[in-house]
Design a protein around this motif. Sequence first.
Motif, PDB file in Angstrom:
ATOM      1  N   LEU A   3       0.780  -1.256   0.014  1.00 27.52           N
ATOM      2  CA  LEU A   3      -0.033  -0.072   0.046  1.00 27.52           C
ATOM      3  C   LEU A   3       0.990   1.143   0.139  1.00 27.52           C
ATOM      4  O   LEU A   3       0.662   2.275  -0.803  1.00 27.52           O
ATOM      5  CB  LEU A   3      -0.861  -0.076   1.103  1.00 27.52           C
TER       6      LEU A   3
ATOM      7  N   LEU B 192       2.460   1.764  -3.576  1.00 26.66           N
ATOM      8  CA  LEU B 192       1.458   1.994  -4.253  1.00 26.66           C
ATOM      9  C   LEU B 192       1.065   3.675  -4.239  1.00 26.66           C
ATOM     10  O   LEU B 192       0.469   4.186  -5.087  1.00 26.66           O
ATOM     11  CB  LEU B 192       0.233   1.307  -4.323  1.00 26.66           C
ATOM     12  N   SER B 193       1.186   3.982  -2.885  1.00 25.14           N
ATOM     13  CA  SER B 193       0.534   5.438  -2.750  1.00 25.14           C
ATOM     14  C   SER B 193       1.555   6.726  -2.796  1.00 25.14           C
ATOM     15  O   SER B 193       1.171   7.639  -2.571  1.00 25.14           O
ATOM     16  CB  SER B 193      -0.552   5.390  -1.556  1.00 25.14           C
TER      17      SER B 193
ATOM     18  N   LEU C  15      -6.936   0.634  -3.621  1.00 31.04           N
ATOM     19  CA  LEU C  15      -5.626  -0.030  -3.222  1.00 31.04           C
ATOM     20  C   LEU C  15      -5.875  -1.159  -2.683  1.00 31.04           C
ATOM     21  O   LEU C  15      -4.887  -2.243  -2.932  1.00 31.04           O
ATOM     22  CB  LEU C  15      -4.589   0.923  -2.744  1.00 31.04           C
TER      23      LEU C  15
ATOM     24  N   LEU D  17       0.079   4.705 -11.521  1.00 35.18           N
ATOM     25  CA  LEU D  17      -0.197   3.566 -10.905  1.00 35.18           C
ATOM     26  C   LEU D  17      -0.235   2.102 -11.526  1.00 35.18           C
ATOM     27  O   LEU D  17       0.283   1.144 -11.280  1.00 35.18           O
ATOM     28  CB  LEU D  17      -1.946   3.394 -10.208  1.00 35.18           C
TER      29      LEU D  17
END
Length: 344
Positions: A19, A22-23, A206, A247
């Motif tokens: 996470l 990904l962010s 996500l 992403l």
Amino acid sequence: MSVISKIASSHSFSDKALLEVLSDDKYDQELFSSADEIRRSVYGTDVYIRGLIEFTNYCKNDCLYCGIRRSNSDCDRYRLTKEDIYGCCEEGYSLGFRTFVLQGGEDMSFKDDDICEIVYNIKSRYPDCAVTLSIGERSRESYSAFKSAGADRYLLRHETANAEHYSKLHPQSMSLENRKNCLFTLKELGYQVGSGFMVGSPFQTLENLVEDFKFLQTLGPDMIGIGPFISHKNTPFKDFPNGSLELTLRLVALLRLVFPKALIPATTALGTLHPNGRELGLKCGANVVMPNLSPVRFREKYELYDNKICTGEESAQCRDCLDRRVKSVGYKIVTDRGDARTIK
Ligand code: 5AD
Ligand code: FES
């Protein structure tokens, strides 16, 4: 140890780490170079090509994201004849393709026997080629018959591994459970299996993407195809935003870290989202491209999403174009079957 090298060295992840990566764009540089390093250690600079033959755009399903869904009455439907399909293979073979992917909507007018005949004939004519089917959900008996006829591989994206999310993307007649069963059946039958998901599909979180990774770990596919969701004007999702390039690239790279030996395509959807999307995908760990071999007169009709690229070019043009594109980022197209390095 950095979060990226942890994932890269263990080929696994914690939910939190995934996470986090990904962010936040602060990991991108290390993530992308680490993915490329792993890709080079497993596959060198080789890029495999698959010739995609979109042989029917009839579909009995009504997936909410898809431009060839049954309810799209604006879709101009077509079916290739068997001879058309063999013609695509002939041209593809002369262009160096050693894998043919027969893809279509779920068109039940192609009976099991028809698919078997097509697969058998292609395999007889080109014994050095792999035949991949991508024709959706069918019974174990059907999958088994296709395998006996000579099919080597099967592509069936799971689309999302979260059941609630799945139900928001698909009509009630479809279920994640059945999708998963199909995938496990295909594996059991000895197919090399490809799965995957869309990035940025409506309602996706996500956390859903973490579930996608976990499902893929359970499945152990040979190929993992992901591409951004791109809206199609004649679907219920026409007003939803497209998935993001950033992403998608992060996910391609993370897939390479977690599944070092996987075949990962730089997808047409990625190339549609950004003019250099496929090149960027290759630099982030992808090692396959799947150009279209369908006759040009049908290409625009296989419109899963708006503005799909390569609908006007002849197969030979796409082949040359891809050669250049792949070279431009330091890799090279090879013309063998391109099996996964080891079957998991
Ligand atoms: N945007 C991006 N990808 C799509 N697909 C279908 N519709 C779309 C869309 N609107 C993908 C699905 C399917 C594959 C053949 O194409 O993931 O499995
Ligand atoms: Fe089709 Fe470039 S790949 S024109």
